[in-house]
Design a protein around this motif. Structure first.
Motif, PDB file in Angstrom:
ATOM      1  N   ALA A 128       0.826  -1.211   0.000  1.00 37.77           N
ATOM      2  CA  ALA A 128       0.000   0.000   0.000  1.00 37.77           C
ATOM      3  C   ALA A 128       0.857   1.257   0.000  1.00 37.77           C
ATOM      4  O   ALA A 128       2.013   1.248   0.427  1.00 37.77           O
ATOM      5  CB  ALA A 128      -0.913   0.002   1.226  1.00 37.77           C
ATOM      6  N   ASP A 129       0.264   2.348  -0.466  1.00 32.34           N
ATOM      7  CA  ASP A 129       0.899   3.650  -0.367  1.00 32.34           C
ATOM      8  C   ASP A 129       1.098   3.952   1.124  1.00 32.34           C
ATOM      9  O   ASP A 129       0.125   4.063   1.877  1.00 32.34           O
ATOM     10  CB  ASP A 129      -0.011   4.699  -1.007  1.00 32.34           C
ATOM     11  CG  ASP A 129       0.576   6.088  -1.000  1.00 32.34           C
ATOM     12  OD1 ASP A 129       1.113   6.511   0.046  1.00 32.34           O
ATOM     13  OD2 ASP A 129       0.485   6.784  -2.031  1.00 32.34           O
ATOM     14  N   LEU A 132      -0.927   6.968   2.634  1.00 28.73           N
ATOM     15  CA  LEU A 132      -2.361   6.715   2.771  1.00 28.73           C
ATOM     16  C   LEU A 132      -2.634   5.764   3.926  1.00 28.73           C
ATOM     17  O   LEU A 132      -3.548   5.977   4.733  1.00 28.73           O
ATOM     18  CB  LEU A 132      -2.920   6.140   1.479  1.00 28.73           C
ATOM     19  CG  LEU A 132      -2.879   7.015   0.224  1.00 28.73           C
ATOM     20  CD1 LEU A 132      -3.497   6.283  -0.955  1.00 28.73           C
ATOM     21  CD2 LEU A 132      -3.595   8.337   0.469  1.00 28.73           C
ATOM     22  N   LEU A 133      -1.839   4.705   3.990  1.00 29.62           N
ATOM     23  CA  LEU A 133      -2.061   3.695   5.023  1.00 29.62           C
ATOM     24  C   LEU A 133      -1.795   4.265   6.413  1.00 29.62           C
ATOM     25  O   LEU A 133      -2.532   3.985   7.373  1.00 29.62           O
ATOM     26  CB  LEU A 133      -1.168   2.480   4.764  1.00 29.62           C
ATOM     27  CG  LEU A 133      -1.595   1.178   5.435  1.00 29.62           C
ATOM     28  CD1 LEU A 133      -2.928   0.709   4.869  1.00 29.62           C
ATOM     29  CD2 LEU A 133      -0.540   0.098   5.245  1.00 29.62           C
ATOM     30  N   LEU A 160      -7.040   3.503  -1.847  1.00 30.53           N
ATOM     31  CA  LEU A 160      -6.209   2.296  -1.873  1.00 30.53           C
ATOM     32  C   LEU A 160      -6.791   1.264  -2.833  1.00 30.53           C
ATOM     33  O   LEU A 160      -6.081   0.677  -3.659  1.00 30.53           O
ATOM     34  CB  LEU A 160      -6.093   1.698  -0.467  1.00 30.53           C
ATOM     35  CG  LEU A 160      -5.269   2.490   0.550  1.00 30.53           C
ATOM     36  CD1 LEU A 160      -5.427   1.885   1.939  1.00 30.53           C
ATOM     37  CD2 LEU A 160      -3.800   2.503   0.148  1.00 30.53           C
ATOM     38  N   LEU A 229      -9.191  -3.561   3.445  1.00 25.60           N
ATOM     39  CA  LEU A 229      -7.765  -3.876   3.450  1.00 25.60           C
ATOM     40  C   LEU A 229      -7.522  -5.327   3.055  1.00 25.60           C
ATOM     41  O   LEU A 229      -6.524  -5.655   2.411  1.00 25.60           O
ATOM     42  CB  LEU A 229      -7.162  -3.589   4.827  1.00 25.60           C
ATOM     43  CG  LEU A 229      -7.080  -2.111   5.217  1.00 25.60           C
ATOM     44  CD1 LEU A 229      -6.525  -1.966   6.636  1.00 25.60           C
ATOM     45  CD2 LEU A 229      -6.235  -1.321   4.230  1.00 25.60           C
ATOM     46  N   PHE A 232      -7.707  -5.406  -0.625  1.00 31.78           N
ATOM     47  CA  PHE A 232      -6.474  -4.860  -1.180  1.00 31.78           C
ATOM     48  C   PHE A 232      -5.356  -5.901  -1.103  1.00 31.78           C
ATOM     49  O   PHE A 232      -4.614  -6.111  -2.073  1.00 31.78           O
ATOM     50  CB  PHE A 232      -6.073  -3.606  -0.403  1.00 31.78           C
ATOM     51  CG  PHE A 232      -4.801  -2.971  -0.895  1.00 31.78           C
ATOM     52  CD1 PHE A 232      -4.830  -2.095  -1.965  1.00 31.78           C
ATOM     53  CD2 PHE A 232      -3.587  -3.272  -0.303  1.00 31.78           C
ATOM     54  CE1 PHE A 232      -3.650  -1.515  -2.432  1.00 31.78           C
ATOM     55  CE2 PHE A 232      -2.416  -2.703  -0.760  1.00 31.78           C
ATOM     56  CZ  PHE A 232      -2.443  -1.821  -1.829  1.00 31.78           C
TER      57      PHE A 232
END
Length: 429
Positions: A128-129, A132-133, A160, A229, A232
């Motif tokens: 993940a970025d 952002l996370l 995300l 999440l 993702f």
């Protein structure tokens, strides 16, 4: 970590790759190649794990698996394999578990955890970025969020998910489109979809398990973030498995096959099944003699022809071009709740009609480990995974044998048993 030199008296060679599909230790390939060149004909089983947190989890699976292989050989249940030299190359790649003991996104098993989101954030952190996370984690650590803060959290989650690699065949295109859609899917609607509220209302009390799959006794935002999440992580690991197979394992096996008397047999579990299939799909100078996909975590249409009337599966050419010289075996069972639900949940962000999401062979997002290869002319179905000396009728080169495995495979990871070993060894023979 230190790896053993053999598993149940099979010579064992680790092959480690990082998240960018790069070799961790070039000496591992050299050790395998040197040993193969010192031998006569060798049957090399190349096996890949799927959803495992670390090398020890994968190694434990390999140990159990090849203890079952040794038992079948010691009983001489596959006479054609007697006297053959068998070695094992174990692939190790960085994969992540979902935030749930059974790897089912949004399941209730993690509801008792002190921090129900810890595993979800840890799983997503690999790809993940980070900005952002980090902000999302900061928000979710607060006890009470204002309405603007809740809206920000859902927006971060959507950003995300909008970045996942799209695949119409496996549902991530729906997730990506819904996450990026600021009209039909407002933050409120998006939150309802992730928590299952919309489906629960549409489905009614007698619709089965689909409506409650994402339900949570936790706060709706916490449940939605965990679910998002997990989605993702699911799509990230799907993509990574393919890249490791294509860019790392394929060229390594091609180099080995070019200067050794070796028969290569591919075997993959979960996302590892996608990894070895991607390795075979890339073609090149090696031609596996067999391939076994154990509870494969990819689309049931992966090998299909015109699964929706105009599209072919991502790996259809593996069969059409006969990349595998012998049979392709696929174990599948409705006991596999991880694959059985991980794929159909992609439809959640497209529709609130829960009755259309059942995970079965008619579900457009059904998984191979649940249903086998669907809409695949080269596939033979209705064959049961069997024990002992039952015998199998394998399809010709480029053909698939769907093995209904409910009797012997009790869940997504219930694959290390003699029935599975007997089927694989029979295909190798």
């Amino acid at each position: 970590m230190a790896f053993p030199g053999n598993l149940s008296n099979f010579p064992f060679f680790p092959l480690q790759f990082d998240k960018d599909a790069q070799t961790v230790d070039p000496g591992e390939e050299q050790a395998l190649s040197t040993w193969l060149q010192s031998q006569g004909p060798v049957d090399l089983i190349v096996i890949s794990h799927g959803w495992n947190n670390d090398e020890q989890d994968a190694l434990d699976l390999y140990k159990r698996m090849f203890a079952a292989f040794r038992s079948v050989l010691d009983k001489n249940q596959v006479p054609a394999m007697a006297g053959r030299t068998i070695a094992v190359a174990g692939v190790f790649w960085p994969s992540k578990k979902f935030a749930d003991d059974e790897n089912i996104p949004g399941g209730a098993a993690s509801a008792q955890a002190v921090d129900p989101l810890a595993d979800a954030f840890a799983g997503a952190s690999a790809a993940a970025d980070p900005a952002l996370l980090s902000r999302l984690q900061e928000l979710m650590a607060q006890e009470n969020l204002s309405i603007p803060e809740r809206d920000e959290a859902v927006g971060l989650l959507r950003r995300l998910l909008a970045a996942v690699p799209p695949s119409a065949e496996e549902g991530s295109a729906n997730v990506q489109a819904a996450a990026a859609d600021g009209g039909t899917f407002s933050n409120e609607v998006f939150l309802q979809q992730l928590t299952g509220e919309g489906e629960a209302a549409a489905a009614g009390p007698d619709s089965g398990g689909a409506a409650g799959l994402f339900s949570s006794s936790l706060d709706d935002l916490t449940g939605a973030v965990r679910t998002g999440l997990n989605l993702f992580t699911f799509y990230t690991m799907r993509e990574r498995a393919g890249l490791v197979g294509l860019n790392a394992l394929n060229p390594l096996l091609a180099r080995i096959a070019s200067h050794a008397n070796v028969r290569i047999h591919l075997m993959g579990h979960s996302f590892g099944a996608r990894l070895v299939t991607a390795a075979a799909a890339a073609g090149g100078r090696f031609h596996p003699k067999s391939m076994t996909l154990l509870q494969a975590a990819f689309s049931q249409y992966g090998f299909s022809t015109l699964y929706d009337g105009h599209s072919n599966g991502a790996f259809q050419h593996v069969l059409l071009q006969q990349r595998i010289e012998g049979p392709v075996l696929i174990t599948h069972t409705n006991n596999d709740h991880a694959v059985g639900w991980a794929y159909p949940i992609a439809a959640r962000l497209k529709s609130i009609i829960a009755s259309s999401i059942d995970g079965g062979p008619n579900d457009p997002y059904g998984g191979m480990g649940r249903n086998g290869a669907q809409k695949t002319p080269q596939a033979l179905s209705k064959t049961l995974l069997a024990a002992g000396t039952a015998g199998y009728s394998f399809p010709a080169s480029g053909g698939v044998l769907n093995l209904e495995s409910t009797t012997f495979v009790n869940g997504h990871s219930g694959i290390a048993n003699e029935a599975v070993a007997y089927a694989v060894l029979s295909a190798m023979a």
